[in-house]
Design an enzyme around this catalytic site. Structure first.
Site, PDB file in Angstrom:
ATOM      1  N   HIS A   1      58.260  23.064  -7.738  1.00  0.00           N
ATOM      2  CA  HIS A   1      59.305  23.747  -8.430  1.00  0.00           C
ATOM      3  C   HIS A   1      60.383  23.986  -7.422  1.00  0.00           C
ATOM      4  CE1 HIS A   1      57.022  27.113  -6.653  1.00  0.00           C
ATOM      5  NE2 HIS A   1      58.166  27.612  -6.899  1.00  0.00           N
TER       6      HIS A   1
ATOM      7  N   VAL B   1      59.470  33.805  17.054  1.00  0.00           N
ATOM      8  CA  VAL B   1      59.251  35.335  17.524  1.00  0.00           C
ATOM      9  C   VAL B   1      59.738  35.518  18.843  1.00  0.00           C
ATOM     10  CG1 VAL B   1      57.347  35.635  15.909  1.00  0.00           C
ATOM     11  CG2 VAL B   1      56.837  34.641  17.935  1.00  0.00           C
TER      12      VAL B   1
ATOM     13  N   GLU C   1      62.603  34.080  20.954  1.00  0.00           N
ATOM     14  CA  GLU C   1      63.563  33.411  19.818  1.00  0.00           C
ATOM     15  C   GLU C   1      64.147  34.796  18.916  1.00  0.00           C
ATOM     16  OE1 GLU C   1      60.209  31.594  19.780  1.00  0.00           O
ATOM     17  OE2 GLU C   1      60.807  29.505  19.700  1.00  0.00           O
TER      18      GLU C   1
ATOM     19  N   ASN D   1      61.029  26.085  -1.608  1.00  0.00           N
ATOM     20  CA  ASN D   1      59.930  26.644  -0.677  1.00  0.00           C
ATOM     21  C   ASN D   1      58.715  25.865  -1.097  1.00  0.00           C
ATOM     22  OD1 ASN D   1      61.762  28.728   0.575  1.00  0.00           O
ATOM     23  ND2 ASN D   1      61.138  30.218  -0.990  1.00  0.00           N
TER      24      ASN D   1
ATOM     25  N   LYS E   1      55.130  26.592  14.304  1.00  0.00           N
ATOM     26  CA  LYS E   1      55.882  27.458  15.061  1.00  0.00           C
ATOM     27  C   LYS E   1      56.121  28.658  14.659  1.00  0.00           C
ATOM     28  CE  LYS E   1      60.125  26.952  17.552  1.00  0.00           C
ATOM     29  NZ  LYS E   1      59.737  27.187  18.822  1.00  0.00           N
TER      30      LYS E   1
ATOM     31  N   HIS F   1      52.803  24.828  -8.297  1.00  0.00           N
ATOM     32  CA  HIS F   1      53.641  23.887  -9.192  1.00  0.00           C
ATOM     33  C   HIS F   1      54.616  23.317  -8.620  1.00  0.00           C
ATOM     34  CE1 HIS F   1      53.472  22.173 -13.114  1.00  0.00           C
ATOM     35  NE2 HIS F   1      54.858  21.995 -13.086  1.00  0.00           N
TER      36      HIS F   1
HETATM   37  P1  H2U Z   1      58.246  30.593  -5.236  1.00  0.00           P
HETATM   38  O1  H2U Z   1      56.950  30.163  -5.576  1.00  0.00           O
HETATM   39  O2  H2U Z   1      59.437  29.781  -4.509  1.00  0.00           O
HETATM   40  O3  H2U Z   1      58.290  32.103  -5.089  1.00  0.00           O
HETATM   41  O4  H2U Z   1      58.927  30.434  -6.958  1.00  0.00           O
HETATM   42  C1  H2U Z   1      58.327  30.759  -8.044  1.00  0.00           C
HETATM   43  C2  H2U Z   1      59.166  31.636  -8.692  1.00  0.00           C
HETATM   44  O5  H2U Z   1      58.612  31.767 -10.084  1.00  0.00           O
HETATM   45  C3  H2U Z   1      59.249  33.136  -8.247  1.00  0.00           C
HETATM   46  O6  H2U Z   1      60.351  33.431  -7.826  1.00  0.00           O
HETATM   47  C4  H2U Z   1      58.906  32.907 -10.810  1.00  0.00           C
HETATM   48  C5  H2U Z   1      58.796  34.069  -9.603  1.00  0.00           C
HETATM   49  O7  H2U Z   1      59.488  35.195  -9.645  1.00  0.00           O
HETATM   50  N1  H2U Z   1      58.039  33.221 -11.868  1.00  0.00           N
HETATM   51  C6  H2U Z   1      58.735  33.665 -13.119  1.00  0.00           C
HETATM   52  O8  H2U Z   1      60.008  33.878 -12.985  1.00  0.00           O
HETATM   53  N2  H2U Z   1      57.831  33.931 -14.039  1.00  0.00           N
HETATM   54  C7  H2U Z   1      56.363  33.964 -13.936  1.00  0.00           C
HETATM   55  O9  H2U Z   1      55.752  34.147 -14.732  1.00  0.00           O
HETATM   56  C8  H2U Z   1      55.689  33.454 -12.708  1.00  0.00           C
HETATM   57  C9  H2U Z   1      56.555  33.374 -11.480  1.00  0.00           C
END
Ligand code: H2U
Length: 350
Positions: free
Chosen positions: A165, A316, A319, A152, A313, A163
């Site tokens: 990931h 809603v 859709e 995401n 977009k 960050h």
């Molecule tokens: P998203 O940005 O896609 O939400 O992913 C970040 C993930 O990092 C999120 O699922 C995890 C969150 O639960 N996270 C940890 O596991 N530990 C942390 O200390 C911060 C975020």
């Protein structure tokens, strides 16, 4: 008046899920707005001592991350699925059905620096990310029926942390999207004796209308049935069924393709282009030994932006209640993405 695909409204069929989309090209006042974007500078620091995904920082569960210098994987501290939980009792009421759900969730940091994204990383660094995907996939695929690797990107796609990931969710059941896809791919194979996406790749290469990038191992297209304006697929050209099948050359070429596609995406609206993307391949775990000839490994990118870094977009209204609709045709989106530079990121010009 004779029908023109880029002029007249029509519906298109998505053979991967059996759903139709409505295409309304006549609603585009002009084929492209021509709007010039103000470049969006990325102002993130390389390191933020308050960001729990950075090297050496303490996460929510009190564990300190190592001072990692490449990728870094950890089990999500707030997982949507746990490995060992009681299963619900079976219900004979058709209106109140439940099912067991066991799993695990991981987070993979792509790079030690917070201000890097895939388009800004070197192909070698992206290769390391792919290697990490494969390693995690192989490990989790032994136990779980489905291993979903997904990224995401951007707050507008629900990303909670800037960050770089991605996440990996592995589960004991076949989730809806892959379950329907498995059925559709299987039906096509039974009827035509060939894998649907292998056939699709060949036809798209011949037609050329929706191809954005191609190399000997991968094809990047805006699928004919795309519902998001700049939706794309990266499809294996060599009949790979799973992430774990990839050769060294395919991994190298994939890194190049990911860099090029994500640079194009960022260059489109001169911003760090948001999306949700993920990999689909043949099921694993208890289904690993079942017939998988109908599968072809592919990634799907679902970006929400429509006209600019700020105009997105929304799925809603019609859709949500009926079926997806788009104005910009898949072919117009392809043209736009194809002509954009995929080598040099816009930020290099700021
Ligand atoms: P998203 O940005 O896609 O939400 O992913 C970040 C993930 O990092 C999120 O699922 C995890 C969150 O639960 N996270 C940890 O596991 N530990 C942390 O200390 C911060 C975020």
């Amino acid at each position: 008046m004779s029908f023109e695909l880029t002029k007249h409204q029509h519906t298109r069929f998505n053979p991967l899920n059996g759903q139709w989309i409505l295409v309304s090209p006549h609603r585009m006042k002009r084929p492209w707005s021509g709007q010039e974007e103000q470049p969006q500078p990325v102002n993130l620091p390389e390191f933020d001592p308050a960001n729990p995904l950075c090297p050496g920082v303490e996460r929510a569960n009190g564990i300190k991350n190592p001072i990692y210098t490449s990728t870094f994987t950890f089990t999500n501290d707030f997982p949507a699925m746990l490995e060992d939980v009681p299963l619900p009792p079976e219900s004979d009421d058709p209106l109140f059905q439940t099912g067991g759900a066991r799993g695990t969730c991981k987070v993979i940091c792509f790079h030690p620096k917070s201000n890097k994204t895939l388009p800004l990383m070197t192909p070698k660094e992206i290769r390391t990310v792919i290697d990490t995907w494969i390693a995690e996939y192989k490990m989790l695929a032994e136990k779980y029926t489905w291993v979903q690797i997904f990224e995401n990107k951007g707050a507008s796609m629900g990303c909670s942390n800037p960050h770089p990931h991605c996440q990996v969710w592995a589960c004991s059941f076949l989730p809806n999207e892959p379950r329907v896809k498995d059925e559709k791919l299987r039906q096509y194979y039974e009827k035509h004796g060939k894998a649907l996406l292998d056939d699709y790749v060949k036809k798209e290469i011949a037609k050329k209308e929706r191809v954005i990038i191609e190399n000997p191992d991968w094809l990047v297209v805006v699928p004919f049935w795309a519902s998001w304006p700049f939706e794309t697929m990266i499809i294996s050209r060599n009949g790979n069924r799973r992430m774990s099948d990839l050769s060294l050359q395919q991994i190298n070429n994939l890194a190049i393709v990911i860099k090029e596609l994500t640079i194009k995406y960022d260059n489109l609206f001169k911003c760090s282009f948001p999306y949700s993307m993920g990999w689909h391949g043949a099921p694993t775990g208890d289904l690993a030994s079942s017939d998988d000839k109908h599968w072809t490994l592919h990634a799907i990118y679902y970006p929400p932006l429509l006209r600019s870094a700020f105009v997105r977009k929304f799925m809603v209204g019609f859709e949500l209640l009926c079926q997806p609709q788009r104005d910009l045709t898949a072919e117009q989106a392809t043209q736009k993405l194809r002509q954009l530079c995929g080598k040099k990121h816009y930020s290099e010009h700021i």
